[in-house]
Design an enzyme around this catalytic site. Sequence first.
Site, PDB file in Angstrom:
ATOM      1  N   ASP A  59       5.280   7.682 -14.463  1.00  0.00           N
ATOM      2  CA  ASP A  59       5.215   7.773 -13.002  1.00  0.00           C
ATOM      3  C   ASP A  59       6.510   8.297 -12.378  1.00  0.00           C
ATOM      4  O   ASP A  59       6.696   8.201 -11.162  1.00  0.00           O
ATOM      5  CB  ASP A  59       4.905   6.386 -12.416  1.00  0.00           C
ATOM      6  CG  ASP A  59       3.452   5.995 -12.611  1.00  0.00           C
ATOM      7  OD1 ASP A  59       2.586   6.689 -12.054  1.00  0.00           O
ATOM      8  OD2 ASP A  59       3.185   5.015 -13.339  1.00  0.00           O
ATOM      9  N   GLU A  64      10.070   8.421  -4.708  1.00  0.00           N
ATOM     10  CA  GLU A  64      10.216   7.602  -3.499  1.00  0.00           C
ATOM     11  C   GLU A  64      10.284   6.109  -3.825  1.00  0.00           C
ATOM     12  O   GLU A  64      10.912   5.336  -3.106  1.00  0.00           O
ATOM     13  CB  GLU A  64       9.013   7.848  -2.581  1.00  0.00           C
ATOM     14  CG  GLU A  64       8.956   6.900  -1.407  1.00  0.00           C
ATOM     15  CD  GLU A  64       7.686   7.056  -0.596  1.00  0.00           C
ATOM     16  OE1 GLU A  64       7.798   7.387   0.582  1.00  0.00           O
ATOM     17  OE2 GLU A  64       6.583   6.851  -1.152  1.00  0.00           O
ATOM     18  N   ASP A  65       9.626   5.706  -4.907  1.00  0.00           N
ATOM     19  CA  ASP A  65       9.534   4.273  -5.178  1.00  0.00           C
ATOM     20  C   ASP A  65      10.825   3.659  -5.696  1.00  0.00           C
ATOM     21  O   ASP A  65      10.964   2.440  -5.734  1.00  0.00           O
ATOM     22  CB  ASP A  65       8.385   4.003  -6.160  1.00  0.00           C
ATOM     23  CG  ASP A  65       7.049   4.236  -5.491  1.00  0.00           C
ATOM     24  OD1 ASP A  65       6.886   3.806  -4.341  1.00  0.00           O
ATOM     25  OD2 ASP A  65       6.185   4.887  -6.110  1.00  0.00           O
ATOM     26  N   ARG A  84       7.852   0.983 -14.546  1.00  0.00           N
ATOM     27  CA  ARG A  84       8.549   1.878 -13.629  1.00  0.00           C
ATOM     28  C   ARG A  84      10.023   1.498 -13.441  1.00  0.00           C
ATOM     29  O   ARG A  84      10.771   2.252 -12.830  1.00  0.00           O
ATOM     30  CB  ARG A  84       7.810   1.920 -12.285  1.00  0.00           C
ATOM     31  CG  ARG A  84       6.354   2.399 -12.451  1.00  0.00           C
ATOM     32  CD  ARG A  84       5.799   2.991 -11.199  1.00  0.00           C
ATOM     33  NE  ARG A  84       6.634   4.096 -10.734  1.00  0.00           N
ATOM     34  CZ  ARG A  84       6.507   4.673  -9.554  1.00  0.00           C
ATOM     35  NH1 ARG A  84       5.565   4.265  -8.735  1.00  0.00           N
ATOM     36  NH2 ARG A  84       7.296   5.667  -9.198  1.00  0.00           N
ATOM     37  N   ARG A 130       2.881  -4.683  -5.360  1.00  0.00           N
ATOM     38  CA  ARG A 130       4.134  -4.226  -5.964  1.00  0.00           C
ATOM     39  C   ARG A 130       5.386  -4.858  -5.342  1.00  0.00           C
ATOM     40  O   ARG A 130       6.441  -4.916  -5.986  1.00  0.00           O
ATOM     41  CB  ARG A 130       4.244  -2.711  -5.836  1.00  0.00           C
ATOM     42  CG  ARG A 130       3.175  -1.927  -6.563  1.00  0.00           C
ATOM     43  CD  ARG A 130       3.334  -2.027  -8.080  1.00  0.00           C
ATOM     44  NE  ARG A 130       2.258  -1.357  -8.769  1.00  0.00           N
ATOM     45  CZ  ARG A 130       2.223  -0.056  -9.006  1.00  0.00           C
ATOM     46  NH1 ARG A 130       3.218   0.709  -8.627  1.00  0.00           N
ATOM     47  NH2 ARG A 130       1.194   0.476  -9.636  1.00  0.00           N
ATOM     48  N   HIS A 160       0.333   0.884  -1.449  1.00  0.00           N
ATOM     49  CA  HIS A 160       1.594   0.681  -0.728  1.00  0.00           C
ATOM     50  C   HIS A 160       1.363   0.693   0.783  1.00  0.00           C
ATOM     51  O   HIS A 160       0.359   1.244   1.254  1.00  0.00           O
ATOM     52  CB  HIS A 160       2.572   1.819  -1.051  1.00  0.00           C
ATOM     53  CG  HIS A 160       3.106   1.814  -2.447  1.00  0.00           C
ATOM     54  ND1 HIS A 160       3.122   2.940  -3.235  1.00  0.00           N
ATOM     55  CD2 HIS A 160       3.682   0.827  -3.187  1.00  0.00           C
ATOM     56  CE1 HIS A 160       3.669   2.655  -4.416  1.00  0.00           C
ATOM     57  NE2 HIS A 160       4.007   1.373  -4.407  1.00  0.00           N
ATOM     58  N   CYS A 247       5.370  10.161  -1.814  1.00  0.00           N
ATOM     59  CA  CYS A 247       5.874   9.603  -3.089  1.00  0.00           C
ATOM     60  C   CYS A 247       6.732  10.570  -3.892  1.00  0.00           C
ATOM     61  O   CYS A 247       7.541  10.148  -4.707  1.00  0.00           O
ATOM     62  CB  CYS A 247       4.736   9.213  -4.020  1.00  0.00           C
ATOM     63  SG  CYS A 247       3.357   8.458  -3.277  1.00  0.00           S
TER      64      CYS A 247
HETATM   65  N1  GLY Z   1       0.818   5.708 -10.411  1.00  0.00           N
HETATM   66  C1  GLY Z   1       1.627   5.346  -9.305  1.00  0.00           C
HETATM   67  C2  GLY Z   1       1.949   3.916  -9.366  1.00  0.00           C
HETATM   68  O1  GLY Z   1       1.062   3.168  -9.678  1.00  0.00           O
HETATM   69  O2  GLY Z   1       3.051   3.472  -9.164  1.00  0.00           O
END
Ligand code: GLY
Length: 258
Positions: A59, A64-65, A84, A130, A160, A247
């Site tokens: 990912d 952005e995450d 991640r 998340r 999100h 993202c």
């Molecule tokens: N595939 C994007 C996420 O789940 O973070």
Amino acid sequence: MIALTRPVSPSIVRCELTHLARESIDFGLAVGQHGEYESVLADLGCDVRRLPAEPDLPDSVFVEDAAIVLDECAIITRPGAQSRRPETPSVAAALEAYRSLLHRIEEPGTLDGGDLLTVGRTIYAGLSSRSDAGVIEQLRFAAGRYGYRVKPVAVSRCLHLKSAATRVGPGTLLVNRRWVDASLFGEMELIDVDPAEPMAANALLVGGSVVYPAAFPLTRERLEKRGILVRTVDLTELAKAEGAATCCSLIFRELSGG
Ligand code: GLY
């Protein structure tokens, strides 16, 4: 404006999925679409800088995450999905060139950048699968000293907060009210996604234009009727990985002195 991006990883076929069933992703097409997205950002005046590829992190294109970049500092997240978390060190290393102060979300808190929506001095923080309520105090500690208010916002049925609400103009949000309680956004002007396009609330505001997936023509028409300039991009393959327009970049002002 700087736009940090990262190449699509060939392992994207093993990406995290929360609300979508797995579909086959055409890697070559995903790379092409991502390149087109970067070109649009450059066209809109961004200086696009690519982070090192992370071929083993499925990912990692969704940069952005990994962080939120304010004028005063950057906050490095601790993504909610274990897979991640290795994405953040390279983002932090890159951001050191632009911001002298980096804060880090500490465990056990979890936070994805896709859950943070900044409007002026307000940071709306989505509470999602998340991002947990425990990070609110950490965000307040990191950003409150610069005058930011952090407002928690419950989101449901989507990945999100920015799946449900994004900025499309000064004081204007594009929203899917089924996924977020829009009354929390106070006096802001709201544009609703077309009911036939529930996934359509993620738009990326760059300067005076909105970078927007071609997949949502009905909502695009709503934006254009309100006088918003829309640049469409095909993001079908990244959408299969539960990614969207915001993202794929971290956009922030370059400040002299870092
Ligand atoms: N595939 C994007 C996420 O789940 O973070």
